[in-house]
Design an enzyme around this catalytic site. Structure first.
Site, mmCIF file in Angstrom:
data_model
loop_
_atom_site.group_PDB
_atom_site.id
_atom_site.type_symbol
_atom_site.label_atom_id
_atom_site.label_comp_id
_atom_site.label_asym_id
_atom_site.label_seq_id
_atom_site.Cartn_x
_atom_site.Cartn_y
_atom_site.Cartn_z
ATOM 1 N N ARG A 137 -2.474 -1.984 -3.413
ATOM 2 C CA ARG A 137 -3.675 -1.453 -3.355
ATOM 3 C C ARG A 137 -3.762 -0.072 -4.172
ATOM 4 O O ARG A 137 -2.730 0.621 -4.346
ATOM 5 C CB ARG A 137 -3.651 -0.877 -1.873
ATOM 6 C CG ARG A 137 -4.955 -0.167 -1.603
ATOM 7 C CD ARG A 137 -5.082 0.552 -0.304
ATOM 8 N NE ARG A 137 -6.456 1.368 -0.244
ATOM 9 C CZ ARG A 137 -6.542 2.303 0.398
ATOM 10 N NH1 ARG A 137 -5.446 2.804 1.079
ATOM 11 N NH2 ARG A 137 -7.808 2.884 0.575
ATOM 12 N N GLU B 146 -8.316 -5.137 5.332
ATOM 13 C CA GLU B 146 -8.179 -4.704 3.814
ATOM 14 C C GLU B 146 -6.883 -5.517 3.184
ATOM 15 O O GLU B 146 -7.428 -5.957 2.083
ATOM 16 C CB GLU B 146 -7.939 -3.231 3.719
ATOM 17 C CG GLU B 146 -9.384 -2.639 4.132
ATOM 18 C CD GLU B 146 -9.250 -1.044 4.123
ATOM 19 O OE1 GLU B 146 -9.700 -0.196 3.156
ATOM 20 O OE2 GLU B 146 -8.898 -0.623 5.225
ATOM 21 N N ASN C 83 0.920 -1.019 -0.059
ATOM 22 C CA ASN C 83 -0.270 0.064 -0.117
ATOM 23 C C ASN C 83 0.871 1.303 0.148
ATOM 24 O O ASN C 83 1.416 1.713 1.046
ATOM 25 C CB ASN C 83 -0.820 -0.080 1.297
ATOM 26 C CG ASN C 83 -1.932 1.149 1.446
ATOM 27 O OD1 ASN C 83 -1.734 1.996 0.327
ATOM 28 N ND2 ASN C 83 -2.735 1.161 2.407
ATOM 29 N N HIS D 215 -13.247 2.445 -0.124
ATOM 30 C CA HIS D 215 -13.187 1.514 0.848
ATOM 31 C C HIS D 215 -13.919 0.126 0.363
ATOM 32 O O HIS D 215 -14.408 -0.821 1.459
ATOM 33 C CB HIS D 215 -14.215 1.959 2.265
ATOM 34 C CG HIS D 215 -13.556 3.047 2.553
ATOM 35 N ND1 HIS D 215 -14.456 4.136 3.139
ATOM 36 C CD2 HIS D 215 -12.494 3.551 2.684
ATOM 37 C CE1 HIS D 215 -13.733 5.000 3.624
ATOM 38 N NE2 HIS D 215 -12.433 4.707 3.659
ATOM 39 N N ARG E 14 -13.356 15.817 5.912
ATOM 40 C CA ARG E 14 -14.239 16.208 4.774
ATOM 41 C C ARG E 14 -15.544 16.571 4.862
ATOM 42 O O ARG E 14 -16.078 16.009 5.969
ATOM 43 C CB ARG E 14 -13.972 14.906 3.865
ATOM 44 C CG ARG E 14 -12.633 14.617 3.393
ATOM 45 C CD ARG E 14 -12.581 13.301 2.739
ATOM 46 N NE ARG E 14 -11.647 12.418 3.177
ATOM 47 C CZ ARG E 14 -11.376 11.162 3.154
ATOM 48 N NH1 ARG E 14 -12.005 10.477 2.228
ATOM 49 N NH2 ARG E 14 -10.568 10.571 3.520
#
Ligand code: ADP
Length: 398
Positions: free
Chosen positions: A90, A386, A7, A180, A241
Site C-alpha cells: 500500500r 482495502e 501496509n 482512500h 484535521r
C-alpha cells in the site's frame, strides 16, 4: 495464487495473506513498535493466534518475523515462502508519476523514493522502507505498488486543478490527487454488485468516514471528483484535521501564533477537526457520548461534520447530473448511525427516503440497506476492504 498485502507505517507493519481463488484471508497480523523498545508481532492464522515479543530494530526484522509466523508449525498457513506469488504494497501518494498499480523495478523504486516522498512525507518513506525490507528478505518475489490515489486518476482536469497559475501546476504538480482510492473503488463495486447493476450504469457518492474522511463521486464506475486534495488535509473536517480552510486564514493564524508555515500545517493536521471543535476527542464514540450527556461542543462538532459531508453529497449529485446511491463506509460510516442520519436528513428532494429503523439496527458486518424499499436513491452501509483491493490489483498485474 496467494498474495501478501503489506501496509507499512513508520513503526508498524500490517499484513494479510490472501488466497485469490477464494479471496479468503489465510493469515493476518501486525508488527508494532518497530525500532522502539517493546516491539511486538500479533499474528493470526490457521484458527490460532500467537504473540511474538521479539526485538525488531527495523522493518527487515519485522518482515522476517511475519514470514516465520506464516511458516509456523501451529499458526502457519504455508509450507514454503515460494507459495507467496507476489507482495502488494500500500502506498499513499503517487503524484502524477504513477497512474495505476505498478510492478516494482529499480527504476520504479528510484521514482518512488526520489519523487514522491515530499508528497506524503509521513507515509511514503515508510512504504518504501517496507518494500526494501521485503525485497531483501524475499528476493525473486514480484512486488507491486498499489496507490491510494490510483482510483482518482480518472478525474478530469476541471475537477483536479486548483485555481492557481497553470505553470505552477505543471512545474510543481500542485493539484488534487485524492485519497482512500482503494476503499472508494471497493465499496462502489460492491454497491453495484449488491444493486444488481453494472457500475457503468450507476451514479454513486461514496463516503469513506474514518479518522481521515473523504467523499467521492463515482460516475459510471469512474471517479470524477473527490473531496481530498493535494494532501489528505483537504475536504471535510476530520478527527484532528481541519479540512478545507481559506489559505489566508492559515497565514493569519501562523502570524498570530508565531508559527512557521510547516508548524501551521502540522497544527491543521493534528490539533483541529472535531477534536479542536469539541475540545474533547477526535473519536466519534466520545463525541456521541458527549452529545448525549449534553456537551454542546461535541454536538457542534458532530453537526459540522454531517453538514459538510451532506454538502459534498449534494455537490456531487449536481456534478454527476443525478444520484442512484449513497454509500457509507469506514469506522464512522459503518458504526455511527447518528452521522448517517444527519447526512441524509433533508435529502428527500434528491430522492432519498431514509429508513431510520434500519439505520439503527445492529452492525453485523454485512452490507445493509438503510433507505426505504421505494427510495429512488439507495443508501447502503458497506464494510470496506482495502487489503482485498490491493491483493486483487496485484494479482491482476501478474
Ligand atoms: P482510520 O482507518 O482512518 O484510522 P477508522 O476507519 O478506523 O479510521 O475510523 C475511526 C473512527 O471510527 C473513530 O472516530 C471511531 O470513533 C469511529 N467508530 C465508531 N464506532 C466504531 C467502532 N465500533 N469500531 C471502530 N471505530 C468506530
Amino acid at each position: 495464487m496467494k498474495i501478501l498485502v503489506v501496509n507499512a507505517g513508520s513503526s508498524s507493519l500490517k499484513y494479510q495473506l490472501i488466497d485469490m481463488e477464494t479471496e479468503k484471508v489465510l493469515a493476518k497480523g501486525g508488527c508494532e513498535r518497530i525500532g522502539i523498545a517493546g516491539s511486538l508481532l500479533k499474528a493470526k492464522g490457521n484458527g490460532g493466534e500467537k504473540l511474538y515479543n521479539v526485538d525488531m530494530p527495523d522493518h527487515k526484522k519485522a518482515i522476517k518475523l511475519v514470514l516465520d509466523a506464516l511458516l509456523d508449525n501451529e499458526i502457519g498457513v504455508i509450507k514454503s515462502m515460494n507459495e507467496i506469488d507476489a507482495v502488494g504494497h500500500r502506498v499513499v501518494a503517487s503524484g502524477e508519476y504513477f497512474k495505476k498499480t505498478t510492478l516494482v523495478t529499480p527504476e520504479v523504486l528510484k521514482t518512488l523514493e526520489e519523487k514522491t516522498f515530499e508528497l506524503a512525507p509521513l507515509h511514503n518513506p515508510s512504504a518504501a522502507t517496507g518494500l526494501r525490507a521485503c525485497m531483501e528478505v524475499m528476493p525473486g518475489t514480484p512486488m507491486a505498488l498499489v496507490f491510494d490515489t490510483s482510483f482518482h486518476a480518472t478525474m478530469p482536469e476541471k475537477a483536479y486543478l486548483y485555481g492557481i497559475d497553470y505553470d505552477d501546476y505543471k512545474n510543481y504538480g500542485i493539484r488534487k490527487y485524492g485519497a482512500h482510492g482503494t476503499s472508494h473503488k471497493f465499496v462502489s463495486l460492491e454497491a453495484a454488485k449488491y444493486l444488481g447493476k453494472k457500475p457503468e450504469k450507476l451514479k454513486i457518492v461514496t463516503c469513506h468516514l474514518g479518522n481521515g474522511s473523504s467523499i467521492t463521486a463515482v460516475d459510471g464506475g469512474k471517479c470524477i471528483d473527490t473531496s481530498m486534495g493535494f494532501t489528505p488535509l483537504a475536504g471535510v473536517l476530520m478527527g484532528t484535521r481541519s479540512g478545507d480552510i481559506d489559505a489566508s486564514a492559515v497565514e493569519f493564524l501562523a502570524r498570530k501564533k508565531g508559527l512557521s508555515h510547516a508548524d501551521a500545517v502540522t497544527y491543521l493536521n493534528k490539533k483541529c477537526g472535531v477534536a479542536g471543535i469539541s475540545g474533547v476527542s477526535s473519536d466519534f464514540r466520545d463525541l456521541v457520548a458527549g452529545e448525549e450527556s449534553g456537551n454542546e461542543r461535541c454536538a457542534l462538532a458532530l453537526d459540522m461534520f454531517a453538514y459538510q459531508v451532506k454538502k459534498y453529497v449534494g455537490a456531487y449529485a449536481a456534478a454527476m447530473g443525478g444520484l442512484d446511491c449513497i454509500v457509507f463506509t469506514a469506522g464512522i460510516g459503518e458504526n455511527t448511525p447518528t452521522v448517517r442520519e444527519d447526512v441524509c436528513e433533508g435529502l428527500e428532494f434528491l430522492g432519498v427516503e431514509f429508513d431510520a429503523k434500519a439505520n439503527n439496527a445492529q452492525n453485523d458486518g454485512s452490507i445493509r440497506e438503510i433507505s426505504k424499499k421505494r427510495s429512488k436513491v439507495k443508501v447502503l452501509i458497506i464494510p470496506t476492504n482495502e487489503e482485498l483491493v490491493i491483493a486483487r490489483e496485484t494479482a491482476e498485474l501478474l
